[in-house]
Write a protein that holds these residues in place. Structure first.
Motif, short mmCIF file in Angstrom:
data_model
loop_
_atom_site.label_atom_id
_atom_site.label_comp_id
_atom_site.label_asym_id
_atom_site.label_seq_id
_atom_site.Cartn_x
_atom_site.Cartn_y
_atom_site.Cartn_z
N THR A 1 45.16 30.84 38.98
CA THR A 1 45.44 30.04 40.18
C THR A 1 44.99 28.60 39.92
OG1 THR A 1 43.29 30.48 41.21
CG2 THR A 1 45.08 32.04 41.67
N ALA B 1 42.03 35.97 42.98
CA ALA B 1 42.64 36.29 41.69
C ALA B 1 42.33 37.73 41.28
CB ALA B 1 42.13 35.31 40.63
N ALA C 1 49.94 30.15 41.98
CA ALA C 1 49.38 31.26 41.22
C ALA C 1 50.47 31.84 40.33
CB ALA C 1 48.82 32.32 42.16
#
Length: 495
Positions: A145, A44, A78
């Motif tokens: 995510t 991320a 995501a």
């Protein structure tokens, strides 16, 4: 006791395993979850570094392809949202779900978010990670995510199953060890219990092996053997003393009686002759007491050897032997039996001596015109012999004292007898694993019942009564209706 001891060992082992494996299982679940959360935070963070230009220029650029490839390769959804929470870019499988809203709120506030802390085998929700997108200290949006927990859950479950298998092996090893340890600890106690029963059944030579078990129980076994030796020695000395004393007193008693008899012709005074007669009667009474003591000593010294006998044949011989005395006292003595033989397993002469004592008492107390009935019948898997008379009977309290040595009922203190007849009967019946029961007769009199077990199928042919058992009786003079001390409760309740 062994089962309870093993259960206590097993319970302790289970508690120890729970105390050790429960924290370990939680640690393994938390560690696996932390590993996944760290990987997702790194991914991320990389997406956040790529999303800054896209949010400033309003063009996704390469971020759309990165998220698609990431979703296709790892199956993890995501998305990139702006500061207002609107989705700017999202992968194919992305779907807002449980926990994503709070994760975005935390990320848009400028802080990273990852949860849950641990994935358990029964958990369903995804691992959600959100990272803020910063540009010069300003939060432009966030990357979030959502990782499915199936793989993490399988890994945690595998670890837990491994721990459970190890615990099960430990429990099985504990059970095996506990049985061995419990057997080692309790073997002396088990043998002590068995030897105690053997001694109670009459085997006074039984002893415990003192080299079994822990030191404390070995000392207990040695102390028990010493106690059993001491008790056996005391009993042997007591019985030997009674037998020897009774035997040694017979010679001086015989000499005394001869001297008293020789005084008879020289007595001319009527009062002197009366006293002379009473003296002779007392010497006869003392002789009978000595005979009864010798018989009791021999009965108690029996090693409990058992023989099989025909109770019907023995009862018939004893009734025949007592018929002259019964006719002399005007008492009707009769025998009631079954047609077939009734076999019993007893110590030698048990039935003979028991019937002699019971018939003697019944004839003595029935009085002129009385009736005495001897009955033999199968009962309770053995053979029962009943002697029923029409005498005055006994009270319930007197029945409870009947087999005490030298005990006589208050109203028969002047009747001939030593008070040992039924004591001998009780000893012989006990040694034969039988029962002696006394109860009031209807409408009057007493009923004395003997019960002896039947012989085993493998027992030898019943022994024929010896010629001595068929001869005229030597009366055992004691009227003590009742049972042995070990069977008074049965006497109070009846047969």
């Amino acid at each position: 006791m062994r089962r309870r001891l093993v259960i206590s060992y097993l319970l302790l082992m289970v508690l120890v395993l729970l105390a050790l494996e429960t924290p370990l299982a939680a640690t393994l679940a938390s560690r696996e979850t932390d590993r996944v959360r760290a990987d997702r935070l790194a991914d991320a963070t990389r997406f956040a570094s790529l999303a800054g230009p896209a949010l400033r220029g309003g063009v996704p650029g390469p971020l759309d392809g990165e998220l698609g490839a990431y979703d296709e390769l790892y199956g993890i959804g995501a998305a990139v949202v702006d500061r207002d929470g609107r989705t700017v870019v999202a992968s194919t499988s992305w779907e807002p779900g449980h926990g994503t809203a709070s994760a975005l709120d935390t990320a848009l506030a400028g802080q990273q978010f990852s949860g849950p802390d641990s994935v358990w085998p029964w958990a369903d929700g995804p691992v959600v990670v959100a990272v803020p997108i910063n540009d010069g200290g300003e939060v432009l949006g966030a990357v979030v995510t959502a990782t499915p927990v199936d793989r993490v859950r399988r890994t945690v479950t595998s670890w837990w199953l491994l721990l459970a298998g190890i615990g099960l092996l430990a429990v099985l090893a504990c059970v095996s060890t506990a049985f061995g340890l419990a057997g080692w600890v309790l073997r002396p106690v088990t043998e002590l219990d068995a030897v105690t029963h053997e001694i109670a059944e009459g085997d006074r030579g039984a002893r415990v092996r003192p080299r079994l078990g822990p030191p404390e129980l070995r000392r207990l076994a040695a102390s028990f053997n010493n106690m059993a030796d001491a008790v056996s020695d005391v009993m042997d000395r007591q019985r030997a003393f009674v037998a020897h004393a009774s035997h040694q007193l017979r010679n001086p008693l015989t000499a005394l009686r001869l001297r008293v008899e020789e005084l008879g012709p020289s007595l001319t005074d009527p009062d002197g002759r009366a006293e002379h007669r009473l003296a002779l009667e007392e010497t006869d009474r003392l002789a009978r007491v000595l005979d009864a003591l010798l018989t009791l000593a021999r009965a108690e010294r029996e090693e409990n050897q058992r023989i099989s006998v025909d109770a019907v044949e023995l009862a018939a011989s004893r009734v025949t032997a007592w018929q002259p005395l019964a006719r002399h006292r005007s008492v009707a003595l009769r025998l009631v039996t079954v047609d077939a033989p009734a076999y019993a397993r007893t110590v030698p002469t048990a039935i003979d001596q028991a019937l002699d004592a019971l018939i003697d008492n019944a004839v003595k107390f029935s009085g002129d015109g009385g009736e005495v009935t001897v009955t033999v019948r199968p009962a309770d898997g053995g053979t029962a012999l009943e002697v029923r008379d029409t005498g005055p009977g006994m009270t319930a309290s007197q029945l409870g004292q009947a087999t005490e040595r030298f005990w006589r009922a208050p109203d028969v203190q002047n009747v001939d007898g030593a008070g040992l007849g039924l004591t001998i009967v009780a000893v012989l019946v006990d040694a034969s694993d039988g029962r002696l029961t006394m109860r009031p007769g209807e409408p009057r009199g007493l009923v004395a019942e003997l019960w002896f077990p039947a012989p085993d199928e493998a027992a030898s042919t019943p022994t024929t009564p010896s010629p001595s058992s068929r001869s005229a009786p030597t009366p055992v003079r004691a009227w003590s209706p009742g049972t042995s001390r070990r069977r008074r409760d049965a006497a109070a309740a009846g047969w």
